[in-house]
Design a protein around this motif. Structure first.
Motif, PDB file in Angstrom:
ATOM      1  N   GLU A   1      -8.417   2.090  -1.641  1.00  0.00           N
ATOM      2  CA  GLU A   1      -8.021   3.451  -1.266  1.00  0.00           C
ATOM      3  C   GLU A   1      -8.956   4.488  -1.903  1.00  0.00           C
ATOM      4  O   GLU A   1      -9.334   5.478  -1.266  1.00  0.00           O
ATOM      5  CB  GLU A   1      -6.580   3.689  -1.687  1.00  0.00           C
ATOM      6  N   GLN A   2      -9.343   4.238  -3.131  1.00  0.00           N
ATOM      7  CA  GLN A   2     -10.244   5.141  -3.839  1.00  0.00           C
ATOM      8  C   GLN A   2     -11.587   5.288  -3.111  1.00  0.00           C
ATOM      9  O   GLN A   2     -12.189   6.363  -3.093  1.00  0.00           O
ATOM     10  CB  GLN A   2     -10.479   4.613  -5.258  1.00  0.00           C
ATOM     11  N   PHE A   3     -12.034   4.203  -2.491  1.00  0.00           N
ATOM     12  CA  PHE A   3     -13.312   4.217  -1.782  1.00  0.00           C
ATOM     13  C   PHE A   3     -13.166   4.490  -0.284  1.00  0.00           C
ATOM     14  O   PHE A   3     -14.122   4.394   0.470  1.00  0.00           O
ATOM     15  CB  PHE A   3     -14.046   2.891  -1.996  1.00  0.00           C
ATOM     16  N   GLY A   4     -11.935   4.812   0.161  1.00  0.00           N
ATOM     17  CA  GLY A   4     -11.718   5.161   1.558  1.00  0.00           C
ATOM     18  C   GLY A   4     -11.463   3.990   2.481  1.00  0.00           C
ATOM     19  O   GLY A   4     -11.712   4.086   3.688  1.00  0.00           O
TER      20      GLY A   4
ATOM     21  N   VAL B   1      -6.952  -2.485   3.002  1.00  0.00           N
ATOM     22  CA  VAL B   1      -7.074  -3.948   3.025  1.00  0.00           C
ATOM     23  C   VAL B   1      -6.138  -4.523   4.086  1.00  0.00           C
ATOM     24  O   VAL B   1      -4.944  -4.219   4.104  1.00  0.00           O
ATOM     25  CB  VAL B   1      -6.743  -4.560   1.652  1.00  0.00           C
ATOM     26  N   LYS B   2      -6.687  -5.345   4.967  1.00  0.00           N
ATOM     27  CA  LYS B   2      -5.901  -6.057   5.976  1.00  0.00           C
ATOM     28  C   LYS B   2      -6.322  -7.524   6.002  1.00  0.00           C
ATOM     29  O   LYS B   2      -7.505  -7.834   5.832  1.00  0.00           O
ATOM     30  CB  LYS B   2      -6.139  -5.469   7.376  1.00  0.00           C
TER      31      LYS B   2
ATOM     32  N   LYS C   1       0.816  -1.214   0.000  1.00  0.00           N
ATOM     33  CA  LYS C   1       0.000   0.000   0.000  1.00  0.00           C
ATOM     34  C   LYS C   1       0.851   1.267   0.000  1.00  0.00           C
ATOM     35  O   LYS C   1       0.666   2.159  -0.832  1.00  0.00           O
ATOM     36  CB  LYS C   1      -0.934   0.019   1.205  1.00  0.00           C
ATOM     37  N   HIS C   2       1.790   1.354   0.924  1.00  0.00           N
ATOM     38  CA  HIS C   2       2.497   2.615   1.140  1.00  0.00           C
ATOM     39  C   HIS C   2       3.718   2.805   0.239  1.00  0.00           C
ATOM     40  O   HIS C   2       4.124   3.937  -0.020  1.00  0.00           O
ATOM     41  CB  HIS C   2       2.908   2.736   2.608  1.00  0.00           C
ATOM     42  N   GLU C   3       4.313   1.696  -0.210  1.00  0.00           N
ATOM     43  CA  GLU C   3       5.491   1.815  -1.068  1.00  0.00           C
ATOM     44  C   GLU C   3       5.244   1.264  -2.465  1.00  0.00           C
ATOM     45  O   GLU C   3       6.175   1.182  -3.267  1.00  0.00           O
ATOM     46  CB  GLU C   3       6.687   1.112  -0.412  1.00  0.00           C
ATOM     47  N   LYS C   4       3.981   0.884  -2.742  1.00  0.00           N
ATOM     48  CA  LYS C   4       3.571   0.396  -4.064  1.00  0.00           C
ATOM     49  C   LYS C   4       4.409  -0.787  -4.537  1.00  0.00           C
ATOM     50  O   LYS C   4       4.649  -0.972  -5.741  1.00  0.00           O
ATOM     51  CB  LYS C   4       3.628   1.521  -5.107  1.00  0.00           C
ATOM     52  N   MET C   5       4.882  -1.588  -3.583  1.00  0.00           N
ATOM     53  CA  MET C   5       5.639  -2.786  -3.940  1.00  0.00           C
ATOM     54  C   MET C   5       4.697  -3.842  -4.524  1.00  0.00           C
ATOM     55  O   MET C   5       3.512  -3.885  -4.211  1.00  0.00           O
ATOM     56  CB  MET C   5       6.311  -3.387  -2.697  1.00  0.00           C
ATOM     57  N   SER C   6       5.254  -4.716  -5.335  1.00  0.00           N
ATOM     58  CA  SER C   6       4.497  -5.890  -5.762  1.00  0.00           C
ATOM     59  C   SER C   6       4.438  -6.880  -4.593  1.00  0.00           C
ATOM     60  O   SER C   6       5.245  -6.804  -3.658  1.00  0.00           O
ATOM     61  CB  SER C   6       5.179  -6.559  -6.952  1.00  0.00           C
ATOM     62  N   TYR C   7       3.498  -7.798  -4.681  1.00  0.00           N
ATOM     63  CA  TYR C   7       3.397  -8.838  -3.646  1.00  0.00           C
ATOM     64  C   TYR C   7       4.710  -9.611  -3.532  1.00  0.00           C
ATOM     65  O   TYR C   7       5.205  -9.866  -2.431  1.00  0.00           O
ATOM     66  CB  TYR C   7       2.238  -9.783  -3.986  1.00  0.00           C
TER      67      TYR C   7
ATOM     68  N   ILE D   1      -6.088 -11.556  -3.375  1.00  0.00           N
ATOM     69  CA  ILE D   1      -6.017 -10.135  -3.729  1.00  0.00           C
ATOM     70  C   ILE D   1      -5.576 -10.001  -5.184  1.00  0.00           C
ATOM     71  O   ILE D   1      -4.565 -10.549  -5.591  1.00  0.00           O
ATOM     72  CB  ILE D   1      -5.049  -9.384  -2.798  1.00  0.00           C
ATOM     73  N   ARG D   2      -6.352  -9.251  -5.961  1.00  0.00           N
ATOM     74  CA  ARG D   2      -6.058  -9.059  -7.382  1.00  0.00           C
ATOM     75  C   ARG D   2      -5.368  -7.719  -7.621  1.00  0.00           C
ATOM     76  O   ARG D   2      -5.492  -6.783  -6.828  1.00  0.00           O
ATOM     77  CB  ARG D   2      -7.366  -9.105  -8.194  1.00  0.00           C
ATOM     78  N   ASP D   3      -4.656  -7.626  -8.739  1.00  0.00           N
ATOM     79  CA  ASP D   3      -4.023  -6.364  -9.126  1.00  0.00           C
ATOM     80  C   ASP D   3      -5.075  -5.257  -9.166  1.00  0.00           C
ATOM     81  O   ASP D   3      -6.144  -5.427  -9.765  1.00  0.00           O
ATOM     82  CB  ASP D   3      -3.369  -6.499 -10.502  1.00  0.00           C
ATOM     83  N   GLY D   4      -4.753  -4.149  -8.547  1.00  0.00           N
ATOM     84  CA  GLY D   4      -5.666  -3.009  -8.542  1.00  0.00           C
ATOM     85  C   GLY D   4      -6.605  -2.960  -7.359  1.00  0.00           C
ATOM     86  O   GLY D   4      -7.235  -1.918  -7.112  1.00  0.00           O
TER      87      GLY D   4
END
Length: 430
Positions: free
Chosen positions: A241-244, A247-248, A171-177, A232-235
């Motif tokens: 985040e777009q909807f506020g 994911v945990k 989430k915070h560093e936009k890393m891939s899984y 969890i899928r890409d995007g």
């Protein structure tokens, strides 16, 4: 009154060496709190000749469990071997030998906790397992003592530090899984085989322990609904985040007159919810009591010293019981019969991400499917990023049963206008 208590330590890995370090460095404090010294008499290891960074004498180490169990001067066994088979056998043998046991083994306690606690009762021994859940967070002691007068109706939280670290990096560093998992492995948060963590099994075992204690009923691993990070899928994180939402991978457990429900899965939490801001390897658990209301417990969920601190806390508790001659006096009888909810009795809100053909009337047809299954929609959004392969619709439902969610998902996937239900999540904390 005894002035010396001897420990038999089974295992000398990351946690075991941490326990030894605490016991050695805190002798004066322990003597003050207990009125007796606490020392390690023997340590069980597989390889006697392995080089170890410790001040313990080499003659303390042994590869023979029986020499520890048959030593009458050893009062308490501390099991930090890990695994299931050998560890379970060692705990059983220790209890049958009349020695109290402290364990950090969530796998054994989730699978065999009930029968081991019954064996402890029969042999008038303590069996303490604070470190099996939450690392350095005192969750077990809180449930057994601090909230013993309350009636717990639900608990929910982040109980696996590895997956929380991965999701934080994504989430915070936009890393891939894959990159986030690699970093977690390099830092020692993930095992060489991370499947138990990322598939949700580790968290499920911890929720079995917490739910059994919270609700005073038998909860089995097979009762836990489990989905892991691979769902969890890409995007998805960007959409959340777009909807506020954040994911945990969360564990949840609830009990009411219909029974108990326990789940571990990726969940959408509103960004305003405290669990949404729990990052990296930290754990946090919300406990809902009828009298106390909401309480939250937060702290490091993994690591040598946090886990060793919980183990040592149990050692102190076992020592106190031994010195007061009350070890094994706390019965472990379940208050309620096992009763597990079915999918028609489990309710939540759901987020659905649907890939559809870009055709006139698709939205109307899909909303009719939800209506036919008795589900009302709180949010309906069509993603503006259309492609040749179609478009995406985002639906967030009001509260529906898991069975309604499953029935809707099945019908969506059979609808010609639907290319596929890309992803779905429970929405919690609102």
């Amino acid at each position: 009154m005894k002035n010396e208590i001897n420990i038999g330590l089974l295992g000398f890995g990351v946690v075991g060496s941490g326990v030894a370090k605490i016991l050695q460095n805190h002798q004066e404090d322990l003597r003050h709190k207990l009125g007796a010294s606490v020392g390690i008499k023997k340590v069980l290891v597989k390889d006697l000749y392995k080089k170890r960074d410790t001040s313990l004498s080499s003659d303390v180490f042994t590869s023979d469990l029986q020499t520890i169990l048959e030593d009458p001067s050893i009062d308490i066994i501390v099991e930090v071997m890990g695994g299931i088979g050998e560890a379970k056998d060692a705990i059983e043998s220790s209890l049958r030998a009349g020695k109290g046991v402290v364990t950090a083994n969530k796998d054994v306690m989730a699978e065999y906790g009930r029968e081991l606690l019954e064996l402890a009762d029969v042999n008038n021994c303590d069996l303490l397992f604070e470190a099996s859940v939450g690392g350095g967070i005192p969750l077990i002691r809180t449930l057994e003592d601090g909230l013993a007068s309350d009636r717990i109706s639900a608990l929910m939280g982040i109980v696996n530090g590895t997956t929380n670290f991965i999701l934080t990096k994504m989430k915070h560093e936009k890393m891939s899984y894959e990159d986030a998992l690699m970093e977690a492995t390099e830092l020692g948060f993930a095992e060489a085989d991370p499947s138990a963590d990322v598939d949700g099994i580790d968290a499920a075992r911890k929720m079995v322990i917490l739910a059994s204690l919270s609700f005073s009923t038998e909860v089995r691993l097979e009762d836990v609904f489990v989905r892991g990070l691979k769902e969890i899928r890409d995007g998805d994180l960007e959409l959340a985040e777009q909807f506020g939402y954040t994911v945990k991978l969360a564990g949840s457990a609830r009990k009411d007159e219909d029974g108990v429900e326990v789940a571990v899965e990726p969940v959408f939490f509103p960004n305003s919810h405290p669990l949404a801001s729990v990052n990296n390897e930290f754990n946090a658990v919300y406990i809902y009591g009828d009298a106390v209301g909401e309480t939250m417990f937060y702290g490091p969920g993994a690591g040598s010293m946090p886990t060793a601190t919980s183990v040592t806390g149990d050692i102190v508790a076992a020592c106190r019981n031994l010195l007061l001659d009350v070890n094994g006096k706390r019965p472990h009888v379940m208050q309620y019969e096992r009763k597990v909810k079915n999918d028609r009795e489990k309710y939540s809100r759901y987020f659905h991400r649907i890939h559809v053909k870009d055709e006139v009337g698709v939205l109307t047809k899909l909303t009719a499917i939800y209506s036919a299954h008795g589900a009302s929609l709180a949010t309906v959004v069509q993603d503006s990023n259309k492609s040749e392969s179609g478009a995406e619709l985002i639906f967030i439902t009001h509260k529906i049963s898991r069975q309604q969610h499953l029935d809707i998902a099945n019908e969506l996937n059979e609808t010609p206008e639907v290319i596929g239900l890309l992803s779905h999540y429970r929405v919690e904390g609102e």
